[in-house]
Scaffold this motif. Structure first.
Motif, PDB file in Angstrom:
ATOM      1  N   LYS A 170      -0.620   6.996   8.560  1.00  0.00           N
ATOM      2  CA  LYS A 170      -1.010   6.769   7.172  1.00  0.00           C
ATOM      3  C   LYS A 170       0.187   6.304   6.358  1.00  0.00           C
ATOM      4  CE  LYS A 170      -3.269   8.904   3.193  1.00  0.00           C
ATOM      5  NZ  LYS A 170      -3.901  10.125   2.653  1.00  0.00           N
ATOM      6  N   THR A 171       1.357   6.887   6.617  1.00  0.00           N
ATOM      7  CA  THR A 171       2.566   6.458   5.917  1.00  0.00           C
ATOM      8  C   THR A 171       2.939   5.038   6.312  1.00  0.00           C
ATOM      9  OG1 THR A 171       3.319   8.762   5.981  1.00  0.00           O
ATOM     10  CG2 THR A 171       4.922   7.104   5.332  1.00  0.00           C
ATOM     11  N   CYS A 172       2.744   4.693   7.589  1.00  0.00           N
ATOM     12  CA  CYS A 172       2.985   3.316   8.036  1.00  0.00           C
ATOM     13  C   CYS A 172       2.090   2.337   7.280  1.00  0.00           C
ATOM     14  CB  CYS A 172       2.727   3.185   9.533  1.00  0.00           C
ATOM     15  SG  CYS A 172       4.021   3.848  10.585  1.00  0.00           S
ATOM     16  N   THR A 221      -6.844  -6.574  -8.536  1.00  0.00           N
ATOM     17  CA  THR A 221      -6.956  -5.140  -8.264  1.00  0.00           C
ATOM     18  C   THR A 221      -5.602  -4.441  -8.333  1.00  0.00           C
ATOM     19  OG1 THR A 221      -6.735  -5.500  -5.876  1.00  0.00           O
ATOM     20  CG2 THR A 221      -8.955  -5.511  -6.800  1.00  0.00           C
ATOM     21  N   LYS A 222      -4.519  -5.194  -8.133  1.00  0.00           N
ATOM     22  CA  LYS A 222      -3.196  -4.570  -8.090  1.00  0.00           C
ATOM     23  C   LYS A 222      -2.470  -4.559  -9.432  1.00  0.00           C
ATOM     24  CE  LYS A 222      -1.742  -4.997  -3.276  1.00  0.00           C
ATOM     25  NZ  LYS A 222      -0.688  -5.475  -2.352  1.00  0.00           N
ATOM     26  N   TYR A 223      -2.899  -5.366 -10.372  1.00  0.00           N
ATOM     27  CA  TYR A 223      -2.140  -5.515 -11.618  1.00  0.00           C
ATOM     28  C   TYR A 223      -1.956  -4.174 -12.326  1.00  0.00           C
ATOM     29  CZ  TYR A 223      -0.557  -7.308 -16.111  1.00  0.00           C
ATOM     30  OH  TYR A 223       0.183  -7.548 -17.247  1.00  0.00           O
ATOM     31  N   ALA A 224      -3.057  -3.458 -12.561  1.00  0.00           N
ATOM     32  CA  ALA A 224      -2.981  -2.205 -13.314  1.00  0.00           C
ATOM     33  C   ALA A 224      -2.105  -1.174 -12.615  1.00  0.00           C
ATOM     34  CB  ALA A 224      -4.382  -1.642 -13.549  1.00  0.00           C
ATOM     35  N   LEU A 225      -2.221  -1.092 -11.295  1.00  0.00           N
ATOM     36  CA  LEU A 225      -1.407  -0.142 -10.544  1.00  0.00           C
ATOM     37  C   LEU A 225       0.069  -0.524 -10.574  1.00  0.00           C
ATOM     38  CD1 LEU A 225      -3.654   0.492  -7.438  1.00  0.00           C
ATOM     39  CD2 LEU A 225      -2.988   2.182  -9.136  1.00  0.00           C
ATOM     40  N   THR A 226       0.339  -1.819 -10.534  1.00  0.00           N
ATOM     41  CA  THR A 226       1.727  -2.289 -10.530  1.00  0.00           C
ATOM     42  C   THR A 226       2.445  -1.905 -11.816  1.00  0.00           C
ATOM     43  OG1 THR A 226       1.152  -4.144  -9.084  1.00  0.00           O
ATOM     44  CG2 THR A 226       3.203  -4.326 -10.334  1.00  0.00           C
ATOM     45  N   ALA A 251      -5.609  -0.760  -1.764  1.00  0.00           N
ATOM     46  CA  ALA A 251      -5.143  -0.462  -0.405  1.00  0.00           C
ATOM     47  C   ALA A 251      -5.584  -1.521   0.580  1.00  0.00           C
ATOM     48  CB  ALA A 251      -5.649   0.901   0.032  1.00  0.00           C
ATOM     49  N   SER A 252      -6.464  -2.412   0.160  1.00  0.00           N
ATOM     50  CA  SER A 252      -6.907  -3.509   1.022  1.00  0.00           C
ATOM     51  C   SER A 252      -5.855  -4.605   1.116  1.00  0.00           C
ATOM     52  CB  SER A 252      -8.200  -4.114   0.471  1.00  0.00           C
ATOM     53  OG  SER A 252      -8.003  -4.638  -0.835  1.00  0.00           O
ATOM     54  N   GLY A 253      -4.680  -4.386   0.529  1.00  0.00           N
ATOM     55  CA  GLY A 253      -3.622  -5.394   0.548  1.00  0.00           C
ATOM     56  C   GLY A 253      -3.205  -5.792   1.950  1.00  0.00           C
ATOM     57  N   VAL A 254      -3.133  -4.827   2.864  1.00  0.00           N
ATOM     58  CA  VAL A 254      -2.760  -5.130   4.251  1.00  0.00           C
ATOM     59  C   VAL A 254      -3.795  -6.047   4.881  1.00  0.00           C
ATOM     60  CG1 VAL A 254      -2.319  -4.168   6.525  1.00  0.00           C
ATOM     61  CG2 VAL A 254      -1.555  -2.931   4.494  1.00  0.00           C
ATOM     62  N   LEU A 255      -5.070  -5.705   4.726  1.00  0.00           N
ATOM     63  CA  LEU A 255      -6.143  -6.533   5.274  1.00  0.00           C
ATOM     64  C   LEU A 255      -6.127  -7.923   4.653  1.00  0.00           C
ATOM     65  CD1 LEU A 255      -8.684  -6.833   7.017  1.00  0.00           C
ATOM     66  CD2 LEU A 255     -10.014  -5.870   5.116  1.00  0.00           C
ATOM     67  N   ALA A 256      -5.847  -7.992   3.348  1.00  0.00           N
ATOM     68  CA  ALA A 256      -5.816  -9.284   2.660  1.00  0.00           C
ATOM     69  C   ALA A 256      -4.748 -10.192   3.264  1.00  0.00           C
ATOM     70  CB  ALA A 256      -5.552  -9.077   1.167  1.00  0.00           C
ATOM     71  N   CYS A 257      -3.568  -9.645   3.565  1.00  0.00           N
ATOM     72  CA  CYS A 257      -2.504 -10.456   4.167  1.00  0.00           C
ATOM     73  C   CYS A 257      -2.906 -10.964   5.542  1.00  0.00           C
ATOM     74  CB  CYS A 257      -1.219  -9.628   4.273  1.00  0.00           C
ATOM     75  SG  CYS A 257      -0.435  -9.292   2.684  1.00  0.00           S
ATOM     76  N   VAL A 258      -3.565 -10.121   6.320  1.00  0.00           N
ATOM     77  CA  VAL A 258      -4.023 -10.528   7.648  1.00  0.00           C
ATOM     78  C   VAL A 258      -5.054 -11.647   7.527  1.00  0.00           C
ATOM     79  CG1 VAL A 258      -5.229  -9.789   9.730  1.00  0.00           C
ATOM     80  CG2 VAL A 258      -3.549  -8.278   8.675  1.00  0.00           C
ATOM     81  N   VAL A 259      -5.980 -11.509   6.579  1.00  0.00           N
ATOM     82  CA  VAL A 259      -7.018 -12.523   6.369  1.00  0.00           C
ATOM     83  C   VAL A 259      -6.394 -13.857   5.951  1.00  0.00           C
ATOM     84  CG1 VAL A 259      -8.965 -13.188   4.889  1.00  0.00           C
ATOM     85  CG2 VAL A 259      -8.833 -10.866   5.811  1.00  0.00           C
ATOM     86  N   ILE A 260      -5.401 -13.811   5.071  1.00  0.00           N
ATOM     87  CA  ILE A 260      -4.754 -15.035   4.601  1.00  0.00           C
ATOM     88  C   ILE A 260      -4.041 -15.737   5.748  1.00  0.00           C
ATOM     89  CG2 ILE A 260      -2.918 -15.937   3.130  1.00  0.00           C
ATOM     90  CD1 ILE A 260      -3.645 -13.738   1.108  1.00  0.00           C
ATOM     91  N   ILE A 261      -3.294 -14.983   6.566  1.00  0.00           N
ATOM     92  CA  ILE A 261      -2.582 -15.581   7.699  1.00  0.00           C
ATOM     93  C   ILE A 261      -3.564 -16.210   8.679  1.00  0.00           C
ATOM     94  CG2 ILE A 261      -1.153 -15.086   9.723  1.00  0.00           C
ATOM     95  CD1 ILE A 261       0.254 -12.928   8.101  1.00  0.00           C
ATOM     96  N   CYS A 262      -4.627 -15.491   9.004  1.00  0.00           N
ATOM     97  CA  CYS A 262      -5.634 -16.015   9.947  1.00  0.00           C
ATOM     98  C   CYS A 262      -6.334 -17.248   9.388  1.00  0.00           C
ATOM     99  CB  CYS A 262      -6.660 -14.925  10.275  1.00  0.00           C
ATOM    100  SG  CYS A 262      -6.009 -13.540  11.229  1.00  0.00           S
ATOM    101  N   GLY A 265       3.304   2.036   3.789  1.00  0.00           N
ATOM    102  CA  GLY A 265       4.548   1.287   3.732  1.00  0.00           C
ATOM    103  C   GLY A 265       4.332  -0.206   3.899  1.00  0.00           C
ATOM    104  N   ILE A 266       3.464  -0.588   4.828  1.00  0.00           N
ATOM    105  CA  ILE A 266       3.152  -2.009   5.018  1.00  0.00           C
ATOM    106  C   ILE A 266       2.473  -2.565   3.775  1.00  0.00           C
ATOM    107  CG2 ILE A 266       1.769  -3.638   6.366  1.00  0.00           C
ATOM    108  CD1 ILE A 266       2.183  -1.781   8.780  1.00  0.00           C
ATOM    109  N   ASN A 267       1.592  -1.758   3.178  1.00  0.00           N
ATOM    110  CA  ASN A 267       0.903  -2.189   1.961  1.00  0.00           C
ATOM    111  C   ASN A 267       1.894  -2.401   0.821  1.00  0.00           C
ATOM    112  OD1 ASN A 267      -1.402  -2.831   0.445  1.00  0.00           O
ATOM    113  ND2 ASN A 267      -1.483  -0.767  -0.416  1.00  0.00           N
TER     114      ASN A 267
END
Length: 446
Positions: free
Chosen positions: A59-61, A328-333, A204-215, A64-66
């Protein structure tokens, strides 16, 4: 008894072969450590009961990736195009340096369990001035990254709808500016939320989003009409400062590391978590940089999605994924910044909901103004990477470690490595900041 407890607090470092802190514990330095412990423990910010971490290794990994994977993945092809193929070496150099400074931060946290945040580290090392300096760089970095979200949204939406225009009160607004304002209005309700737990799940979908963009980019190159036909340049000296700054921007997650560390159930695993996160993210960045450069060559734009043909399905998937994530990330940032502003105003207005809404609305408006005034994603992110990320992720962690542990008094291999990293950070700050400011000013007065 109190002195004994404080002394024990100094030496409560968690043992690890990779990250055992080299804290001197004799003479005047020992007394200084005890005094610092007492100051932190008596500080009003540390009166809350410390909570034990519950997060697992994986979960920490993921977290961290996110934290590491963000909009920087869109700009790495531009960074590679700026410096040429050989500049890809700089990506691995920056990744190695920031990974090492992440370990140094962990060593600082090991010195005293009362150190819970990045500003705490700055205060423990250099007093209140240290806390202020660290906080300023953190908040400025978050503010400009959030502003970059708005610029990114405007650029990609205007690329999807190139002939769109708006008129407000008799004033004509071009498509890009209009989209920035519309996106800000969409973000505004999330800014008013004081409990962002629901938004955090979406982000938290940021990791998945990066994978989708690369693919998606890979799909466009392999299946689509674009292909990988560009050769590019081997080296471009003039573009090295911009490329190096953009690489540094990709590793600006150090303010989050203390939170990840303290959230872990087994803190001895943090070094392995950090290593895994940096390896995976760096490989992803390098792969995206190569893909984008082979597809577009010297014509690659500030965001790789702007080079994709809008009509292809894979391109639309990449672009729409790019559009959703920043919203989705603006407010949290920006939450740490607005919370700090609100806390400073609570003395006068207590816990007024109206004051909170006004503060958050004005904050978003100020961000929109900057996005409309300086609509240059590449140069703004280059400035953030050179001036803020290099300082917060390379220079300050190194200096805090040297001061907290007294390592600057012991000449050896470790000191040479740290001083080399600091000098590299200073080089990036000076050369990169000068280049980015020069580019922004030239674009403003074109």
């Amino acid at each position: 008894m109190k002195g004994e407890m404080e002394a024990k607090g100094v030496n409560m470092a968690i043992p690890s072969s990779l990250t055992t802190p080299l804290v001197l514990s004799h003479g005047g330095e020992y007394e200084d450590q005890i005094k610092k412990c007492a100051e932190l423990q008596n500080n009003h910010l540390h009166h809350t009961k410390l909570k034990e971490g519950t997060s697992s290794f994986f979960k920490t990994c993921f977290n961290g990736i996110n934290a590491l994977s963000g909009v920087g993945i869109l700009s790495v092809p531009c960074a590679l195009a700026s410096g040429g193929w050989l500049s890809l070496i700089l990506l691995f150099v920056v990744a190695s340096a920031t990974f090492y400074t992440g370990l140094l931060m962990r060593r600082c946290l090991d010195v005293n369990p009362q150190i819970r945040t990045y500003p705490d580290t700055g205060e423990y090392a250099f007093g209140k001035k240290g806390r202020m300096i660290v906080s300023i760089f953190m908040y400025l970095e978050l503010y400009l990254v959030a502003t970059g979200f708005l610029i990114l949204e405007g650029d990609n939406l205007s690329n999807l709808f190139p002939n769109m225009g708006f008129e407000l009160g008799g004033i004509s607004i071009n498509g890009r500016q209009g989209f920035v304002i519309i996106v800000a209005l969409i973000i505004l309700p999330s800014m008013w939320l004081t409990d962002l737990s629901k938004v955090s799940y979406v982000s938290a979908s940021g990791v998945l989003a990066c994978v989708v963009i690369i693919c998606s980019v890979l799909w466009v190159g392999v299946i689509g009409e674009t292909g990988f036909h560009e050769k590019g340049k081997l080296l471009n000296f003039n573009g090295i400062p911009t490329g190096l700054s953009l690489y540094a921007f990709c590793y600006c997650a150090h303010p989050v590391f203390p939170t990840l560390y303290n959230s872990m159930r087994d803190k001895r695993q943090f070094s392995k978590v950090l290593l895994l996160c940096f390896v995976l993210v760096t490989l992803g960045l390098a792969f995206m940089a190569v893909l984008g450069y082979l597809m577009s060559g010297e014509n690659v734009k500030s965001q790789v999605t702007l080079n994709l043909p809008p009509r292809e399905i894979a391109s639309k998937i990449a672009i729409y994924t790019t559009l959703v994530s920043p919203i989705t990330k603006y407010a949290l940032t920006v939450t740490p910044i607005v919370s700090a502003i609100e806390n400073s105003l609570m003395f006068y207005h207590n816990e007024s909901k109206a004051v909170s809404i006004v503060v958050r609305t004005l904050f978003l408006i100020s961000s929109v103004i900057i996005a409309l005034t300086v609509p240059f994603f590449e140069y703004l992110m280059s400035l953030v990477g050179a001036f803020l990320s290099a300082t917060a992720s390379i220079i300050l962690p190194s200096l805090c470690y040297l001061k907290i542990t007294g390592a600057y008094r012991r000449f050896g291999c470790e000191l040479v490595i740290i001083l080399g990293i600091v000098l590299m950070g200073i080089f990036v700050v000076i050369i990169g900041t000068y280049t980015a400011l020069q580019q922004i000013i030239s674009q403003l007065f074109m």
